[in-house]
Design an enzyme around this catalytic site. Structure first.
Site, PDB file in Angstrom:
ATOM      1  N   THR A   1      10.588   2.273   3.755  1.00 35.05           N
ATOM      2  CA  THR A   1      10.054   3.927   4.150  1.00 35.05           C
ATOM      3  C   THR A   1       8.957   4.324   5.204  1.00 35.05           C
ATOM      4  OG1 THR A   1       9.881   4.317   1.483  1.00 35.05           O
ATOM      5  CG2 THR A   1       8.058   4.894   2.726  1.00 35.05           C
TER       6      THR A   1
ATOM      7  N   ARG B   1      17.908  10.907  -8.461  1.00 33.83           N
ATOM      8  CA  ARG B   1      16.429   9.814  -8.682  1.00 33.83           C
ATOM      9  C   ARG B   1      15.835  10.836  -7.659  1.00 33.83           C
ATOM     10  NH1 ARG B   1      13.853   6.072  -5.363  1.00 33.83           N
ATOM     11  NH2 ARG B   1      12.434   4.822  -6.351  1.00 33.83           N
TER      12      ARG B   1
ATOM     13  N   GLY C   1       7.169   1.204  -1.404  1.00 31.51           N
ATOM     14  CA  GLY C   1       7.574   0.195  -3.171  1.00 31.51           C
ATOM     15  C   GLY C   1       8.092   0.619  -3.476  1.00 31.51           C
TER      16      GLY C   1
HETATM   17  N1  ASP Z   1       8.552   4.248  -2.345  1.00 34.14           N
HETATM   18  C1  ASP Z   1      10.585   4.539  -2.334  1.00 34.14           C
HETATM   19  C2  ASP Z   1      10.732   4.962  -2.959  1.00 34.14           C
HETATM   20  O1  ASP Z   1      10.911   5.038  -4.234  1.00 34.14           O
HETATM   21  C3  ASP Z   1      11.111   3.305  -1.193  1.00 34.14           C
HETATM   22  C4  ASP Z   1       9.636   2.311  -1.037  1.00 34.14           C
HETATM   23  O2  ASP Z   1       9.022   2.360  -0.308  1.00 34.14           O
HETATM   24  O3  ASP Z   1      10.857   1.245  -0.402  1.00 34.14           O
HETATM   25  O4  ASP Z   1      11.889   5.905  -3.250  1.00 34.14           O
END
Ligand code: ASP
Length: 332
Positions: free
Chosen positions: A201, A229, A253
């Site tokens: 992200t 999702r 995350g």
């Molecule tokens: N938080 C993001 C998601 O779950 C992915 C990430 O930040 O790694 O879509």
């Protein structure tokens, strides 16, 4: 009571009454005019990474940080800065946002983004976008040019068209690296872990010279996601939050964990209601509320304090401020 004891009593009473009760943070830093932090995702980032790739990541982070720092120095608003910096990161295929977004189970790219203005608590978010080159600018348009805060899929794209934002063919988002990641994940479908291959992200938080905070976050979500999702990034209060009274926060995350625990707004609430400093609030959320391996966040407080905290192996990140601080890092 003797006169001396009375005096001591009086002084103590005045001091006690003067202590703010849960009225926000005590200053952690003095004399900061502006501050900025960025992230490019948290997860299991291989310490044995190819040196050229590591160099490319560091340069990309430095480049985005320099852009944001320069704009803040010239007096740009935090809102403009977080949008511009996130656009830069969206355009860089190293990161899972915009160009470089991960693939869904069906082999498409569905992008999410959110932006929040700490001065007004105005916010805008989009999810499931497939043809908008810079989803963060669409999120900003939702905030500023509509009476709503959250648009999805085809409706969000129709709004992008109406607002004259740059559209691209869905295959603009194709990158071989992310495609290969999907193939590897599909081969071991039972894999549910939080790792760099599935996540990522980008985000930016900033405090400008007028004392206003803003946060922006953009992502392709999780490799192999399906059934529409949606993660935490476009959910205001989960992955993105800003309030001039407390802090601006952008998370990365395992999105489901960040939604369950309303991570971004929890940091702000701990500061507002419990009077914690930014560092204390962030440490409590990353260390006590989330599970090891869940992810991390970046935050800037109203006094210019910066927090870069994660409970994964690494987080692509950077921080800079008006005192001359300028640093990027990947691991501890
Ligand atoms: N938080 C993001 C998601 O779950 C992915 C990430 O930040 O790694 O879509």
């Amino acid at each position: 009571m003797r006169p001396f004891h009375l005096l001591v009593f009086f002084v103590l009473a005045v001091v006690a009454c003067g202590v703010p009760q849960g009225s926000g943070t005590m200053p952690e830093v003095e004399g900061i005019d502006f501050a900025i932090a960025i992230h490019g995702g948290a997860g299991t980032i291989d310490r044995e990474m190819n040196p050229d790739l590591e160099k490319a990541y560091r340069e990309a982070l430095e480049d985005a940080l320099r852009l944001g720092h320069g704009l803040l120095e010239q007096g740009a608003t935090s809102l403009d800065v977080v949008e511009q910096v996130v656009r830069r990161l969206e355009d860089d295929e190293l990161f899972n946002a915009g160009k470089g977004a991960v693939f869904t189970h069906e082999g498409t790219n569905e992008l999410d983004a959110a932006i929040m203005d700490g001065a007004t608590r105005g916010c805008g978010a989009v999810t499931g976008v497939t043809t908008v080159k810079n989803p963060i600018s669409l999120a900003r348009a939702v905030m500023e040019a509509s009476p709503h805060v959250f648009f999805t899929g085809a409706g969000a794209e129709a709004f992008a068209e109406k607002m004259g934002l740059e559209r691209v063919e869905p295959d603009y988002f194709f990158t071989q690296r992310r495609w290969d990641s999907l193939q590897r994940v599909l081969e071991r479908e039972e894999d549910r872990g939080s790792n760099a291959e599935k996540h990522g992200t980008v985000g930016c938080v900033a405090l400008d010279r007028s004392g206003h905070l803003a946060a922006a976050t953009s992502t392709g979500g999780m490799t192999n996601k399906r059934f529409g999702r949606v993660g935490d990034v476009p959910v205001i209060g989960a992955g993105t939050y800003a309030d001039d009274q407390t802090a601006a926060i952008s998370c990365t995350g395992h999105g489901e964990q960040f939604i369950r625990n309303t991570v971004a707004s929890r940091v702000s609430a701990l500061m507002e209601y419990k009077g914690l400093t930014l560092a204390e609030a962030v440490e409590s959320v990353i260390g006590d509320v989330l599970q090891p391996g869940d992810g991390g966040l970046i935050a800037v407080g109203r006094d210019g304090a910066i927090a870069l905290e994660f409970n994964t192996e690494g987080m692509y990140r950077g921080a800079a401020d008006s005192s001359g601080r300028f640093e990027v890092a990947i691991w501890e």
